[in-house]
Design a protein around this motif. Structure first.
Motif: not given
Lengths: 216, 684, 123, 535
Positions: D190-201
């Motif tokens: 979840x932390x990695x994806x937390x920027x919630x942009x395409x790259x993070x996802x």
């Protein structure tokens, strides 16, 4: 020797493979159904069907658990997997706009590699377990899988991982919520139309599943 | 006595060099003081050390440098009469060269690096001389090699200088390889790299392979001291600036080989065969180089060949087992050869050409450079070996040594048994030396007559040549001799006569050097002067050889003069007959041509030694080099590249695998898992 | 019952899961395949628990944990897939290669010659 | 080390549970036989507990705090982590403390049946995990603000993950280990994806899928090990493996190897490393730093625990396996880092990612050596190296975060002439890189490498030492290249509008830099920590 280490019987089974008991016959039949459902589930081109076949496979596994006298696990399996995980998966498919019907590109170009690896894995694993357990016999009927016995063991021996699991579930819950909330939702005044998409579907279910498990 | 003082002697120029390197570009003003002061100071210190040490004493001090598995390597210092003598010489010559260079290379933009290299060169020579340990000596030895490479290649813009420096480097290295093996063998046999230990071992007869060692070492000595067949780099090394030539020829590089043999003479005395080889080497070198010198047109090449020949004398003395004579000649030669080179430098500076035949057509040259004329004369007389100049005495010492050796009673002065020297060695050296005296006198006379023909001779040769044409010829000479004069470049356009007299810094070092060139010989007369400093044997010339030597020298002078007169007169007649001298007859006045006859051509080209090398070594070497290059490129380089390239290739593969496709990753992950499981399960 | 039956079934089920993980394009289906793998493990654990007659019921306990972990994983996993779908518009795994090396290097200079020259500089 | 439990079996005590609050064996009184609730040694579990409680507190506070006070959450997190670190102190002296014991045997003399043991090993790794988390939290303080990450959730997830990382080294049974590992992993997805942009996802998805697959494989391995030994407790497994019938041996060994996979995935050993560059690139920088240190620490702790306690009898098998993995990992990481172009976006982070893969290879070496040597002694080298690596790597990520503020692309070229712009940051980064490369004046890195070398050589793994030496040389290239880049004159126009460095970031950088310098001056501080017996 410590009693901590249990030991199964490796002594040659009294019954051979050619004279199966009734339980064994049922187990094998259900097992074949499970396997078949699983294969269809990973092979079908209809994405929604895949999820439904998964239901069959997991349900079959619940029966297998019952046959192995693990009642409690079987019920949890039914509750969590059939009750929530598959529903979640279906939601996921819907939300990612999976096409209903056949989708020709359901499999990636990696299929042959996948097949190779899977066959190698199957060969290795089957060889390993057959080699190790060809004579082993499960003495069923000990009744070791009832809810009270399992619960007791959970709360007596496995308290620490159980507690840790609560942190895990909470974190998964929060993580799922925060990820599925769209970025615009963080802005103080979201447009009303965006709210629906921002509904934390997956997270809510994920939250529900542990609680159901805990209550049971 | 204190060892700090002698330790400072090599250290100072080295520090000076470092300082010059460090500041050279940013503060060129300091380059000159930084070049001169340390060298002069260390020269003074060398003198002080020599005086403190006095005569007949030796000093050994050592501090262990590094414990090795085998023999220890130690920072050892060894002082005795030889070191005193040679260091004083080195200090004197190096100081003169540094001072002289300030004027000679005044406008050279690369002067700082040049001066630094000269300092370093000097430091290395000091190190070689003082070192009591063979490995440390080797360090100095190699540093000298590298410095000579850079100094000879100072004018690296010219192809000559580049090839000459490369040649010097390669040829000396060619000798250094066996030399290195020789040193290691010596160290292994003696169980130590300390020179004192080695000598003790030699005295006890503990050396298992004296002949092999001696021959291996001789290869290195031949390379450094330019003995046949590795002499050919030295004449070519004239492409370097003249002061460098003086330094290399007089005191440092070439002296190192002789000095080393002198130091290790007891080892050589153990092997008669090595001494005979040395004698033959010396003899061939002497005669051959003298013949070559007679045919050279470039004044510096004449001097270079003469150096080769004089080194042959020293080697001959060593072959005769008398290192006293060798070092005596080394020192006196160092003085007069430095003098000759520096004088020649002045001459070249004034004439803007190296060519003797071109100089012979510059009657005004003698007036332009009166100091150089005088000192050149002094140097030449010393070189010829007429009494009472220093060359006479030192050459007589060599004669005496050879004569004694020929009689089987070599003057080893206690260094080793007289019987260690084969009589054959003595005879070879004696005969060759006699012949060489004659030839030396001839080419020295030729040099003098061609450089300063005097008015009458010019008139004879046809002074009818218009002034303008002379200037043209001079310019042509400039162009094709690969002029090494930076000053010249700025003044080619102006008429030579406009040039003022040479700078003082170029003149007075000549006179400083002229003193020992004239007077040093007497040092050997009294047993408590020079001999006391060395091994103690007599350095007095014996009557028979003195008469013989002087007679031969005079004969050589007269023959040469007569030949000159004849050819000059003939050329004058021909000129009168033709009306105007053809440009190609410029060397018609050269007595060398007349004297050598059919030998002239070969002698001019060093008897084709270079061509022989070309056939024997260069072609096979080029072939081998191609092979090596191939191996290097394809195999060794392959490994190097492969390690680098392999890493890069591997990196490429790893990065290629990083496709970004998660399923590729998972495939690799699971395949890895399966593999691991299989291997682990099968492994049990 | 022969232990071999559940063990072999589990092994096969696991391999089917492996195939699904590697072959499926839709991330949700990949998640489903992972569930299959985890369920195979569960079957193993339950069978071994019964076979061992484990007084501590370690196998069953771990099975319960695994089920819970699987549930948590699929919840979070679906959230991630949804996030990707929202930002990239696709749930297909093999189209999500923006972070790979090839793409990263292609972004700046497409040709391989630049790559080669870079290699030269590196050596 | 744990001696085998050899008291007579009491059949009646089959389900008896013993509370064992203190450690001394004579205190083992049957306090509450048959009770459902174990008595818990709260002091022993304080470090992970405090982290977990802080996580809860953050979550609650997030609900009630108004938007403008959300900054407090970060401070609360840091304070909680610091408190958890302090809670390590009372545990340092004397005997290891154990709790959550399922002792079936009265008179058992050690912690064989306990799920949680706070011994020396656990403490050191908890120090690493919590300390790393603290530094990562400090690094994140400004990131959360600037990138508009949801702060309450961010801090909660970070703390949850740290809880797992603190729990893992103290766990002594496979169930707890697996769960703890998941507690580390799940929040970090979840932390990695937390920027919630395409790259993070995308980064989160790759991380997630790889991790989940690895977990499944690991669980399969655990099930096999369970089958062969009849227990999930590490020391009981060791015993069971020793007595396992020959028929089960291949299964047991394969199970052991598969169990290692889950941890090897965490430490990013080849071929389980693929997620690393992509995930680091897509994640917020402090999270990448967190993963590279705390995630790895968790993985190594798990590896060390299962190999040196549970699978001790099979030392040669996994010793060889880990040695090969180590060699392949360090080589792949280094050569891949070698190929890092300086003009690609996120090049700095990618380089750090590959370098962390390579460093994982070095870290595996002592583990392999432990397998060969048949004792846990070489583990000290891993611990020492991990401590050093954690400190300097977080520092490097910190500088990368600093540069990333003004150069969002974070190419390697953006570091050109950093010295001219941000003198201290450049010096700090240079020092960190030198430490990573193992060159003076980064003495501490050098010492770490030497310790690892010695471990390999002592165990007779000469070839591995050679491979490592070659790799160290390869690594020099890119570390030095980067270092050199810092000091050359900037080619492009000086980036205008250099904003002020946030206080938290500056403080973190100086903290790590000072730590690295202090350790370089006195490396014995680290080396002493690990000189004694770990277990």
């Amino acid at each position: 020797m410590s009693i901590l280490a249990a030991a199964g019987s490796l002594a040659p089974a009294t019954r051979g493979f050619l004279s199966p008991t009734g339980v064994e016959i049922v187990f094998v039949l259900v097992g074949l159904a499970v396997l078949g459902a699983a294969v269809i589930s990973v092979g079908t081109k209809q994405l929604v069907h895949a999820a439904l076949w998964l239901v069959v496979a997991l349900g079959g596994l619940a029966i297998e658990f019952l046959l192995l006298t693990a009642e409690f696990v079987a019920w949890v399996q039914v509750l969590i997997y059939l009750g929530s995980v598959v529903v979640l998966v279906l939601f996921g498919l819907m939300l990612t706009k999976a096409p209903i019907g056949r989708s020709p590109d359901a499999d990636s170009g990696n299929r042959w590699v996948a097949l190779l690896v899977a066959l190698a894995a199957a060969g290795t694993l089957v060889t390993l377990v057959v080699d190790a357990f060809r004579t082993s016999w499960i003495d069923l009927g000990s009744g070791g899988g009832s809810a009270s016995v399992t619960g007791a063991s959970l709360f007596r021996t496995w308290v620490l991982p159980f507690e840790a699991l609560s942190v895990l579930l909470l974190a998964a819950l929060v993580g799922a919520i925060v990820l599925s909330r769209s970025r615009q939702a963080a802005v103080p005044k979201p447009r009303p139309g965006k709210l629906r998409a921002g509904k934390p579907v997956g997270a809510a279910r994920a939250a529900k599943s542990p609680s159901s498990e805990r209550e049971s | 006595m204190n060892t700090a003082l002698p330790a400072l002697v090599p250290a100072l120029p080295a520090l000076g060099a470092a300082a010059t390197f460090a500041t050279g570009r940013r503060a060129p003003r300091f380059a000159r003081p930084l070049a001169i002061v340390p060298v002069v100071l260390s020269g003074v210190l060398a003198l002080v050390t020599a005086l403190q040490l006095g005569t007949g004493r030796t000093l050994d001090a050592a501090t262990r440098l590094t414990p090795t598995g085998g023999p220890d390597i130690s920072l050892a210092i060894h002082l005795d009469g030889y070191t005193s003598l040679v260091t004083v010489l080195v200090g004197l010559v190096a100081s003169c060269v540094q001072i002289y260079s300030t004027a000679y290379l005044r406008d050279d933009p690369r002067y700082p690096s040049y001066a630094a290299l000269v300092s370093l060169f000097t430091a290395a020579m000091f190190l070689v001389v003082y070192s009591g340990d063979l490995i440390v000596l080797l360090v100095g030895w190699e540093v000298m090699g590298i410095c000579s490479y850079f100094l000879i290649g100072h004018h690296w813009e010219t192809a000559d200088a580049r090839s000459a420096s490369l040649k010097a480097f390669l040829v000396t290295k060619l000798g250094d390889v066996p030399f290195l093996f020789g040193l290691f063998l010596l160290g292994a046999d003696a169980g130590t790299f300390r020179i004192s230990g080695v000598l003790a071992a030699a005295a006890d007869g503990r050396l298992a392979h004296p002949t092999l060692i001696a021959l291996l070492l001789l290869a290195g000595v031949a390379g450094k001291s330019a003995q046949f067949p590795l002499h050919s780099w030295l004449p070519d090394a004239m492409a370097g600036p003249t002061p460098v030539s003086a330094l290399i020829h007089a005191a440092t590089m070439v002296a190192a080989g002789i000095y080393l043999v002198a130091r290790l003479l007891p080892v050589f005395l153990l092997s008669g065969a090595a001494l005979v080889v040395l004698a033959v080497m010396a003899a061939v070198t002497m005669i051959g180089s003298a013949l070559c010198a007679l045919a050279q047109d470039d004044i510096k090449r004449v001097l270079a060949y003469s150096t080769v020949g004089q080194l042959g004398y020293m080697a001959g003395a060593l072959a005769a087992g008398d290192r006293e004579a060798a070092v005596f000649h080394l020192v006196s030669h160092g003085a007069f050869k430095a003098l000759l080179f520096l004088s020649a430098g002045v001459l070249i500076h004034a004439a803007h050409t190296n060519s003797l035949s071109a100089m012979s057509r510059m009657p005004w040259l003698a007036e332009r450079v009166p100091d150089a004329r005088w000192t050149l004369g002094i140097g030449l007389v010393a070189l010829v070996g007429l009494p009472p100049f220093s060359g006479f005495f030192s050459k007589e010492a060599v004669f005496t040594a050879a004569e004694h050796a020929a009689r089987g009673e070599a003057l080893t002065n206690g260094v080793g048994p007289a019987s260690g020297v084969p009589e054959a060695a003595g005879w070879i050296v004696l005969i060759a030396a006699g012949l060489t005296v004659l030839l030396t006198a001839a080419y020295a006379t030729r040099l003098w007559l061609l450089a300063f023909p005097g008015r009458r001779a010019v008139a004879l040769a046809g002074a009818v040549v218009p002034r303008g044409e002379a200037a043209e010829g001079h310019a042509a000479a400039l162009a094709d001799t690969g002029e090494d004069l930076p000053v010249a470049a700025s003044s080619t356009a102006t008429a030579p006569s406009v040039h003022a007299t040479e700078p003082a810094a170029m003149r007075w070092p000549l006179w400083v050097l002229a003193i020992p060139a004239m007077g040093f010989g007497v040092a050997g007369l009294r047993p408590n002067w020079l001999p006391a400093l060395l091994d103690g044997g007599s350095l007095r010339p014996s009557l028979a050889t003195a008469v013989l030597g002087t007679g031969l020298a005079l004969a050589g002078v007269l023959i040469s003069y007569a030949a000159w007169r004849t050819v000059t007169a003939r050329a004058a007649r021909a000129a009168v007959a033709e009306g105007a001298p053809a440009p190609q007859s410029t060397d018609a006045t050269d007595p060398g041509r007349a004297l050598l006859g059919p030998l002239y051509g070969p002698a001019q080209h060093g008897f084709g030694v270079d061509r022989l090398y070309e056939r024997l070594f260069v072609l096979p070497t080029v072939g081998a080099a191609k092979l090596v290059r191939f191996l290097d490129r394809e195999v060794v380089e392959g490994y190097v590249q492969a390690s680098g390239g392999g890493a890069r290739l591997l990196g490429w593969a790893v990065r290629r695998a990083q496709t970004g496709n998660a399923q590729t990753y998972l495939s690799a992950l699971l395949a890895g898992v399966v593999l691991i499981a299989v291997f682990v399960a099968v492994g049990t | 019952m022969h232990l071999a039956y559940p063990a072999v079934l589990a092994a096969l089920l696991f391999s089917v899961g492996v195939y699904g993980v590697l072959a499926r394009r839709n991330a949700v289906l990949v998640l489903m395949s992972v569930e299959l793998m985890l369920n195979a493990v569960n079957l193993n654990l339950v069978a071994f628990d019964a076979w061992l007659r484990d007084a501590l019921h370690a196998g069953q306990a771990l099975t319960l944990f695994t089920i819970t972990i699987a549930a948590a994983e699929i919840g979070l996993g679906l959230a991630i897939v949804l996030l990707v779908f929202r930002t990239r518009g696709t749930p297909d795994i093999d189209r999500l290669t923006a972070l790979g090396d090839r793409v990263a290097e292609r972004q700046n200079s497409a040709d391989d010659t630049a790559d080669a020259s870079k290699g030269q500089a590196v050596s | 080390m744990i001696s085998s439990v050899s008291a007579p079996v009491s059949a009646a005590a089959g389900h008896q549970l013993l509370g064992q609050p203190a450690v001394h064996p004579t205190l083992l009184a049957v306090s509450n036989p048959g009770g459902l609730i174990q008595s818990v040694d709260w002091v022993a579990i304080a470090p992970p507990l405090i982290a977990a409680l802080t996580a809860l507190a953050v979550l609650l506070a997030d609900l009630f705090l108004p938007e403008r006070h959300k900054k407090l959450l970060g401070r609360l997190t840091a304070a909680g982590l610091a408190l958890a670190l302090l809670a390590l102190l009372p545990l340092t002296g004397g005997h290891p403390r154990a709790t959550f014991c399922a002792q079936n045997v009265t008179g058992a003399t050690d912690n064989a049946g306990c799920s949680y043991v706070a011994d020396h090993f656990a403490l050191v790794f908890q120090l690493l995990a919590l300390g790393g988390a603290l530094i990562a939290a400090l690094l994140s303080l400004h990131t959360v603000d600037e990138e508009k990450l949801p702060s309450g959730e961010f801090w909660f997830l970070l703390l949850s993950s740290a809880t797992g990382a603190a729990l893992l080294p103290a766990s002594r049974d496979l169930a707890t280990l697996v769960v703890a590992l998941e507690v580390v992993s799940l929040p970090s997805f979840a932390l990695v994806g937390l920027r919630r942009d395409g790259r993070g996802g995308e980064a989160a998805l790759k991380f997630f899928l790889s991790s989940v697959t690895a977990t499944a494989v690991m669980l399969l391995g655990v099930s096999f090990v369970y089958a062969a030994t009849g227990s999930l407790h590490l020391s009981a497994i060791a015993e069971g493996l020793g007595q396992a019938p020959g028929q089960l041996k291949p299964l047991a060994e394969a199970g052991a190897a598969l169990t290692l996979v889950g941890f090897a995935f965490k430490v990013a050993a080849v071929p389980f490393h693929f997620w690393v560059p992509d995930t680091y690139t897509g994640a917020p920088l402090p999270v990448a730093g967190y993963l590279s240190v705390v995630g790895k620490a968790a993985g190594f702790a798990g590896l060390a625990l299962v190999t040196s306690i549970a699978f001790r009898p099979y030392g040669h098998t996994w010793g060889l396996l880990l040695a090969v993995l180590a060699a392949v990992t360090m080589t792949a990481g280094n050569v891949a880092a070698l190929r890092q172009r300086s003009d690609t976006a996120q090049g700095a982070v990618r380089l750090l990612a590959w370098s962390s893969v390579a460093q994982a290879g070095y870290l595996l070496v002592p583990l392999a050596a432990a397998g060969y040597a048949g004792s846990a002694h070489p583990l000290g080298a891993t611990v020492a190296y991990a401590l050093i690596y954690g400190l300097v790597n977080l520092g490097a990520f910190g500088v990368a975060a600093l540069v990333g503020r003004t150069a969002p692309d974070n190419r390697l070229d953006d570091y050109q002439g950093l010295f001219a712009r941000r003198r201290w940051a450049a010096l700090a980064l240079a020092f960190f890189l030198l430490c990573l490369a193992g060159l003076p004046p980064g003495v501490v890195g050098l010492f770490g490498k030497v310790v690892v070398f010695r471990a390999a050589v002592d165990a007779g793994l000469g070839w591995l030492a050679v491979v490592m030496a070659v790799n160290v040389v390869i690594a020099l290239f890119y570390y030095l290249q980067w270092t050199a880049k810092l000091f050359v004159a900037p080619t492009t126009e000086a980036t205008s509008g250099e904003s002020r460095v946030p206080v938290s970031l500056a403080a973190t950088l100086s903290l790590t830099a000072v730590g690295a310098v202090v350790l370089s001056v006195a490396p014995q501080l680290v080396l002493q920590v690990v000189s004694g017996s770990l277990f």
